[in-house]
Design an enzyme around this catalytic site. Structure first.
Site, PDB file in Angstrom:
ATOM      1  N   ARG A 176       0.806  -1.230   0.000  1.00  0.00           N
ATOM      2  CA  ARG A 176       0.000   0.000   0.000  1.00  0.00           C
ATOM      3  C   ARG A 176       0.840   1.282   0.000  1.00  0.00           C
ATOM      4  O   ARG A 176       0.503   2.260   0.662  1.00  0.00           O
ATOM      5  CB  ARG A 176      -0.960   0.044   1.200  1.00  0.00           C
ATOM      6  CG  ARG A 176      -1.971  -1.053   1.239  1.00  0.00           C
ATOM      7  CD  ARG A 176      -2.914  -1.060   0.048  1.00  0.00           C
ATOM      8  NE  ARG A 176      -3.732  -2.244   0.142  1.00  0.00           N
ATOM      9  CZ  ARG A 176      -3.365  -3.443  -0.353  1.00  0.00           C
ATOM     10  NH1 ARG A 176      -2.220  -3.570  -1.021  1.00  0.00           N
ATOM     11  NH2 ARG A 176      -4.133  -4.482  -0.209  1.00  0.00           N
ATOM     12  N   SER A 227     -10.496   0.312   3.619  1.00  0.00           N
ATOM     13  CA  SER A 227      -9.767   0.098   4.875  1.00  0.00           C
ATOM     14  C   SER A 227      -9.135   1.402   5.349  1.00  0.00           C
ATOM     15  O   SER A 227      -8.441   2.068   4.581  1.00  0.00           O
ATOM     16  CB  SER A 227      -8.658  -0.938   4.687  1.00  0.00           C
ATOM     17  OG  SER A 227      -9.235  -2.181   4.384  1.00  0.00           O
ATOM     18  N   GLU A 303      -4.076   3.932   6.179  1.00  0.00           N
ATOM     19  CA  GLU A 303      -3.986   3.602   4.747  1.00  0.00           C
ATOM     20  C   GLU A 303      -4.590   4.754   3.945  1.00  0.00           C
ATOM     21  O   GLU A 303      -4.064   5.143   2.915  1.00  0.00           O
ATOM     22  CB  GLU A 303      -4.739   2.298   4.445  1.00  0.00           C
ATOM     23  CG  GLU A 303      -4.735   1.997   2.951  1.00  0.00           C
ATOM     24  CD  GLU A 303      -5.301   0.624   2.595  1.00  0.00           C
ATOM     25  OE1 GLU A 303      -5.119  -0.328   3.375  1.00  0.00           O
ATOM     26  OE2 GLU A 303      -5.929   0.525   1.532  1.00  0.00           O
TER      27      GLU A 303
HETATM   28  C1  LIG Z   1     -15.402  -0.148  -0.639  1.00  0.00           C
HETATM   29  C2  LIG Z   1     -13.921   0.027  -0.852  1.00  0.00           C
HETATM   30  C3  LIG Z   1     -13.105  -1.095  -0.954  1.00  0.00           C
HETATM   31  C4  LIG Z   1     -11.734  -0.960  -1.145  1.00  0.00           C
HETATM   32  N1  LIG Z   1     -10.957  -2.076  -1.263  1.00  0.00           N
HETATM   33  C5  LIG Z   1      -9.628  -1.950  -1.478  1.00  0.00           C
HETATM   34  C6  LIG Z   1      -8.799  -3.119  -1.634  1.00  0.00           C
HETATM   35  O1  LIG Z   1      -9.261  -4.250  -1.596  1.00  0.00           O
HETATM   36  N2  LIG Z   1      -7.471  -2.926  -1.839  1.00  0.00           N
HETATM   37  C7  LIG Z   1      -6.916  -1.690  -1.913  1.00  0.00           C
HETATM   38  O2  LIG Z   1      -5.695  -1.583  -2.127  1.00  0.00           O
HETATM   39  N3  LIG Z   1      -7.671  -0.563  -1.761  1.00  0.00           N
HETATM   40  C8  LIG Z   1      -8.997  -0.665  -1.556  1.00  0.00           C
HETATM   41  N4  LIG Z   1      -9.774   0.466  -1.408  1.00  0.00           N
HETATM   42  C9  LIG Z   1      -9.135   1.794  -1.435  1.00  0.00           C
HETATM   43  C10 LIG Z   1      -9.137   2.479  -2.824  1.00  0.00           C
HETATM   44  O3  LIG Z   1     -10.156   1.933  -3.628  1.00  0.00           O
HETATM   45  C11 LIG Z   1      -7.807   2.317  -3.543  1.00  0.00           C
HETATM   46  O4  LIG Z   1      -6.751   2.865  -2.786  1.00  0.00           O
HETATM   47  C12 LIG Z   1      -7.831   3.000  -4.922  1.00  0.00           C
HETATM   48  O5  LIG Z   1      -6.774   2.494  -5.679  1.00  0.00           O
HETATM   49  C13 LIG Z   1      -7.751   4.510  -4.852  1.00  0.00           C
HETATM   50  O6  LIG Z   1      -7.948   5.046  -6.161  1.00  0.00           O
HETATM   51  P1  LIG Z   1      -8.626   6.473  -6.342  1.00  0.00           P
HETATM   52  O7  LIG Z   1      -8.573   6.834  -7.772  1.00  0.00           O
HETATM   53  O8  LIG Z   1      -9.965   6.488  -5.714  1.00  0.00           O
HETATM   54  O9  LIG Z   1      -7.605   7.358  -5.517  1.00  0.00           O
HETATM   55  P2  LIG Z   1      -7.937   8.677  -4.676  1.00  0.00           P
HETATM   56  O10 LIG Z   1      -8.696   8.301  -3.460  1.00  0.00           O
HETATM   57  O11 LIG Z   1      -8.499   9.717  -5.546  1.00  0.00           O
HETATM   58  O12 LIG Z   1      -6.460   9.100  -4.239  1.00  0.00           O
HETATM   59  C14 LIG Z   1      -5.676   8.298  -3.376  1.00  0.00           C
HETATM   60  C15 LIG Z   1      -4.297   8.944  -3.279  1.00  0.00           C
HETATM   61  O13 LIG Z   1      -3.677   8.851  -4.551  1.00  0.00           O
HETATM   62  C16 LIG Z   1      -3.357  10.152  -5.051  1.00  0.00           C
HETATM   63  N5  LIG Z   1      -3.594  10.090  -6.492  1.00  0.00           N
HETATM   64  C17 LIG Z   1      -4.719   9.650  -7.126  1.00  0.00           C
HETATM   65  N6  LIG Z   1      -4.534   9.680  -8.449  1.00  0.00           N
HETATM   66  C18 LIG Z   1      -3.282  10.147  -8.660  1.00  0.00           C
HETATM   67  C19 LIG Z   1      -2.515  10.407  -9.828  1.00  0.00           C
HETATM   68  N7  LIG Z   1      -2.978  10.205 -11.057  1.00  0.00           N
HETATM   69  N8  LIG Z   1      -1.261  10.908  -9.672  1.00  0.00           N
HETATM   70  C20 LIG Z   1      -0.764  11.122  -8.435  1.00  0.00           C
HETATM   71  N9  LIG Z   1      -1.436  10.895  -7.297  1.00  0.00           N
HETATM   72  C21 LIG Z   1      -2.686  10.414  -7.410  1.00  0.00           C
HETATM   73  C22 LIG Z   1      -4.253  11.119  -4.283  1.00  0.00           C
HETATM   74  O14 LIG Z   1      -3.661  12.400  -4.165  1.00  0.00           O
HETATM   75  C23 LIG Z   1      -4.343  10.427  -2.926  1.00  0.00           C
HETATM   76  O15 LIG Z   1      -3.203  10.704  -2.163  1.00  0.00           O
HETATM   77  C24 LIG Z   1     -11.149   0.345  -1.222  1.00  0.00           C
HETATM   78  C25 LIG Z   1     -11.982   1.475  -1.126  1.00  0.00           C
HETATM   79  C26 LIG Z   1     -13.352   1.323  -0.948  1.00  0.00           C
HETATM   80  C27 LIG Z   1     -14.227   2.553  -0.879  1.00  0.00           C
END
Ligand SMILES: Cc1cc2nc3c(=O)[nH]c(=O)nc-3n(C[C@H](O)[C@H](O)[C@H](O)COP(=O)(O)OP(=O)(O)OC[C@H]3O[C@@H](n4cnc5c(N)ncnc54)[C@H](O)[C@@H]3O)c2cc1C
Length: 311
Positions: A176, A227, A303
């Site tokens: 992570r 998480s 996380e």
């Molecule tokens: C119901 C649920 C279940 C989940 N299950 C999992 C799981 O099983 N495993 C897991 O690993 N995660 C899980 N997550 C967490 C989340 O889905 C992941 O971390 C996901 O990859 C985040 O992507 P996002 O585009 O929503 O990122 P965001 O929430 O928009 O951003 C997360 C971070 O990344 C940065 N960021 C985003 N895009 C970029 C970019 N293009 N360039 C630079 N920085 C960037 C943001 O600034 C922030 O710091 C879950 C979340 C939910 C709501």
């Protein structure tokens, strides 16, 4: 000082001032961004970065907001949203594998389904992880024994105002986390395996079972951010430890502060049960950390990412 018209001339895409971010976070929580911009394409992301750097304005990238807690006071400076733009996907068949070019704003679950349907395997374990490909790369998202970095060939980033291609072995990544925290991720190339019809059917079956498991164990009907804490390292005997189990053992399932609640379905999830604020969520985070430290001597590490102004 920022002039909105100048920004609109420099960068194509929606640009707004004092823009509320709650709808951009899966928690449905958060105040306003001073500046919000959704660049049209990769060139516009670079234009936006250069524009803000010239003005010495801080900026942060938001993917699909599924791993962030946005402050009630909002975000000073600019939020660059990649949602709904930068979604190009190109799948190139290369014999026994596919090379998949994906832009950072693409939806990871949709990509997993599309590639699997076309007969390419690798993303099925990750298909229930909401969010963008860029967010998944930054977080090295993973599930059911697989992390996205296992599939990465290279990542295209903006680093120090320049576009760079970083091969996987030039990037430090871990559970992570990655060392891309100060970069803007624009695109990547993934390597997926070409599946036989039997392997494809098996992968689809596995995907279905993992999705079902999520529905049974995660509070998906209420806004949340997945998480909250990373799982701590294994104990001294090498046994795995789970943040959710530690929080549950402290009797905190169902504990409520304001509108936020430690889920009684999964203790490592906090849900927005009723108009929760970021402050409510933070109070539960502190409570869980304190109780787990007291009972087990384990320091839980976040996380989720905190975005914006927190005291
Ligand atoms: C119901 C649920 C279940 C989940 N299950 C999992 C799981 O099983 N495993 C897991 O690993 N995660 C899980 N997550 C967490 C989340 O889905 C992941 O971390 C996901 O990859 C985040 O992507 P996002 O585009 O929503 O990122 P965001 O929430 O928009 O951003 C997360 C971070 O990344 C940065 N960021 C985003 N895009 C970029 C970019 N293009 N360039 C630079 N920085 C960037 C943001 O600034 C922030 O710091 C879950 C979340 C939910 C709501």
């Amino acid at each position: 000082m920022l002039n909105l018209e100048e920004l609109r001339q420099a960068v194509r895409g929606e640009a707004q001032l004092n823009y509320n971010l709650a709808k951009f976070s899966s928690f449905r929580i958060g105040g306003n961004a001073d500046i919000f911009i959704a660049p049209k394409d990769k060139d516009d992301v670079l234009n936006a970065v250069r524009f803000f750097e010239k003005l010495r304005l801080p900026y942060v990238v938001l993917g699909r907001g599924s791993n962030v807690l946005v402050s009630d006071k909002g975000v000073r400076g600019a939020v660059i949203s990649l949602r709904e733009n930068l979604e190009r996907v190109e799948i190139k068949d290369c014999g026994d594998e596919a090379r998949v070019y994906v832009e950072a704003g693409a939806d990871l679950p949709a990509l997993a389904v599309e590639t699997l349907k076309k007969g390419y395997g690798g993303l099925e374990n990750l298909s229930g992880i909401p969010g963008s490909v860029g967010g998944a790369i930054l977080m090295n998202a993973g599930a059911y024994g697989k992390e996205i970095f296992e599939l990465i060939e290279w990542v295209e980033v903006i680093r120090n105002g320049e576009v760079k291609i970083l091969k996987r072995d030039e990037i430090a990544y871990r559970y992570r986390g990655t060392d891309l925290q100060n970069d803007v991720i624009l695109s990547c190339e993934l390597r997926l395996k070409k599946l036989s019809p039997e392997e494809q059917a098996k992968a689809m079956e596995n995907r279905k079972a993992w999705m079902e498991k999520r529905r049974n164990t995660q509070p998906l009907s209420l806004p949340n951010a997945g998480s909250i804490f990373k799982n701590p390292p294994p104990d001294e005997n090498g046994n795995p430890r789970y943040a959710g189990a530690l929080i549950e053992a402290c009797g905190l399932k169902g504990r409520r502060i304001g509108g936020a609640e430690i889920s009684d379905k999964h203790a490592n999830f906090i849900v927005n049960a009723q108009n929760a604020t970021a402050r409510d969520v933070l109070a539960l985070i502190e409570l869980a950390r304190t109780e787990v430290k007291k009972k087990f001597g384990v320091q839980l590490e976040l996380e989720i990412k905190l975005l914006g102004e927190f005291d």
